[in-house]
Write a protein that holds these residues in place. Structure first.
Motif, PDB file in Angstrom:
ATOM      1  N   ASN A   1       0.850  -1.181   0.000  1.00 51.73           N
ATOM      2  CA  ASN A   1       0.000   0.000   0.000  1.00 51.73           C
ATOM      3  C   ASN A   1       0.893   1.242   0.000  1.00 51.73           C
ATOM      4  O   ASN A   1       1.500   1.575   1.007  1.00 51.73           O
TER       5      ASN A   1
ATOM      6  N   THR B   1      -2.142   3.061  -5.115  1.00 52.54           N
ATOM      7  CA  THR B   1      -3.547   3.340  -4.848  1.00 52.54           C
ATOM      8  C   THR B   1      -4.344   3.399  -6.153  1.00 52.54           C
ATOM      9  O   THR B   1      -3.963   4.091  -7.098  1.00 52.54           O
ATOM     10  N   ASP B   2      -5.428   2.621  -6.206  1.00 45.98           N
ATOM     11  CA  ASP B   2      -6.295   2.551  -7.395  1.00 45.98           C
ATOM     12  C   ASP B   2      -5.518   2.135  -8.639  1.00 45.98           C
ATOM     13  O   ASP B   2      -5.838   2.568  -9.756  1.00 45.98           O
TER      14      ASP B   2
ATOM     15  N   ARG C   1      -3.485  -5.604  -0.919  1.00 47.25           N
ATOM     16  CA  ARG C   1      -3.970  -4.467  -0.152  1.00 47.25           C
ATOM     17  C   ARG C   1      -5.269  -3.958  -0.774  1.00 47.25           C
ATOM     18  O   ARG C   1      -5.414  -3.913  -2.006  1.00 47.25           O
TER      19      ARG C   1
ATOM     20  N   ASN D   1      -6.445  -1.001  -1.051  1.00 50.47           N
ATOM     21  CA  ASN D   1      -6.396   0.247  -1.804  1.00 50.47           C
ATOM     22  C   ASN D   1      -5.950   0.054  -3.249  1.00 50.47           C
ATOM     23  O   ASN D   1      -5.989   0.986  -4.039  1.00 50.47           O
TER      24      ASN D   1
ATOM     25  N   ARG E   1     -10.559  -1.751   1.745  1.00 50.70           N
ATOM     26  CA  ARG E   1     -10.226  -0.424   2.272  1.00 50.70           C
ATOM     27  C   ARG E   1     -10.708  -0.256   3.710  1.00 50.70           C
ATOM     28  O   ARG E   1     -10.048   0.389   4.521  1.00 50.70           O
TER      29      ARG E   1
END
Length: 312
Positions: free
Chosen positions: A200, A205-206, A227, A229, A254
């Motif tokens: 993470n 992220t995304d 993770r 995220n 999340r």
């Protein structure tokens, strides 16, 4: 004698106390284990969990290192009071748990086991349902650290065409290793089964979003024990509804526990498992803790030292 503070939830103490006592003795370390609220000025090492009672490290001026019990460090690496070296947990038990979860769900997807479980109705459906051999199935693993690398090599050992992607170039026997932005696009474009074992960080992220999910072969299966995220939840749900993604098996989220009203629970193309893919086990984790204390005391390079600039 060294003082080692156990800063995890108190309910874990009965399992960890004998494991740490044994591991420290076997490593030849003269140490006593203490619990909060021990005097911070006496503590040499902190065995840490993000769910434990210690979140402010300011007073621990004597502590030589913080030894995390979790593989993930995203909940502590940005803590401004943490000035001591930080080591994450990578132990044999955690690694094997991850490998077994990934292998089991990869084979489940590869063999289309869910289809047969949902069609126990007396109808013989052989035609069109014979799976390909593993050597004809492309699997991609995002993240080639200790856990991802072990998963990739295990899947390659089963005969799958395995491609691995990481931020920095890696080399693993039997695995096609890619890196960088173009390498990521190339990896995703061949991922019939996609396994995400990335940390993470702001960069991850995304990572799986509307654009990147569209790069996968139509009907691809996603396994995420990494993770929460990493995935844009709305984008994944849309891709599942559109048939771009055939199924997603998710172990991390999340928000954990995953709220009962979350659409993943009821979606017919989603399997939820409750963050069980890679659980820290006291006996093997204690040996890693003891070995790192031995290394710090001997002036050797510690295991799994976190690079704060990269976030893991």
């Amino acid at each position: 004698m060294l003082t080692v503070l156990f800063a995890d939830r108190i309910e874990n103490w009965p399992a960890y106390e004998p494991a740490l006592t044994t591991a420290l003795a076997e490593a030849g370390i003269d140490a006593k284990l203490v619990l909060p609220p021990a005097d911070p000025a006496t503590v040499d090492y902190i065995v840490y969990s993000p769910r434990g009672p210690v979140q402010d490290f300011t007073a621990y001026t004597r502590a030589k290192a913080v030894l995390n019990l979790w593989a993930g460090v995203e909940r502590v690496v940005g803590n401004p009071t943490l000035t001591q070296p930080l080591c994450r947990m990578v132990d044999e038990g955690l690694e094997r748990g991850m490998v077994e979860w990934v292998t089991g769900h990869a084979l489940r997807a590869h063999l289309n086991i869910d289809f047969f479980l949902s069609h126990q109705d007396g109808v013989w459906r052989q035609e069109g349902n014979v799976p390909p051999l593993a050597r004809d199935r492309s699997v991609v693993v995002l993240g080639l650290g200790a856990l991802g690398g072990a998963c990739a090599q295990t899947l390659a050992g089963l005969g799958f065409q395995v491609t691995g992607w990481s931020r920095t170039q890696k080399t693993l026997p039997g695995v096609t290793c890619l890196s960088g932005a173009e390498g990521l696009r190339a990896a995703l474009s061949r991922a019939e089964i996609l396994v995400t074992v990335l940390p993470n960080t702001p960069e991850t992220t995304d990572l799986l979003n509307t654009e990147t999910l569209a790069l996968l072969p139509k009907g691809a299966v996603i396994l995420n024990p990494g993770r929460g995220n990493l995935i844009d939840d709305d984008a994944l749900l849309a891709a599942l509804d559109a048939g771009q993604i055939g199924h997603a098996t998710l172990d991390v989220f999340r928000v954990e526990p995953l709220p009962p009203e979350h659409p993943y629970w009821a979606h017919p193309k989603v399997t939820v498992t409750p963050h069980i893919a890679a659980e820290t086990r006291p006996a093997s984790a204690a040996r890693v803790i003891a070995e790192n204390i031995r290394r710090f005391e001997a002036g050797e390079v510690p295991l799994h030292l976190v690079d704060r600039s990269r976030g893991y």
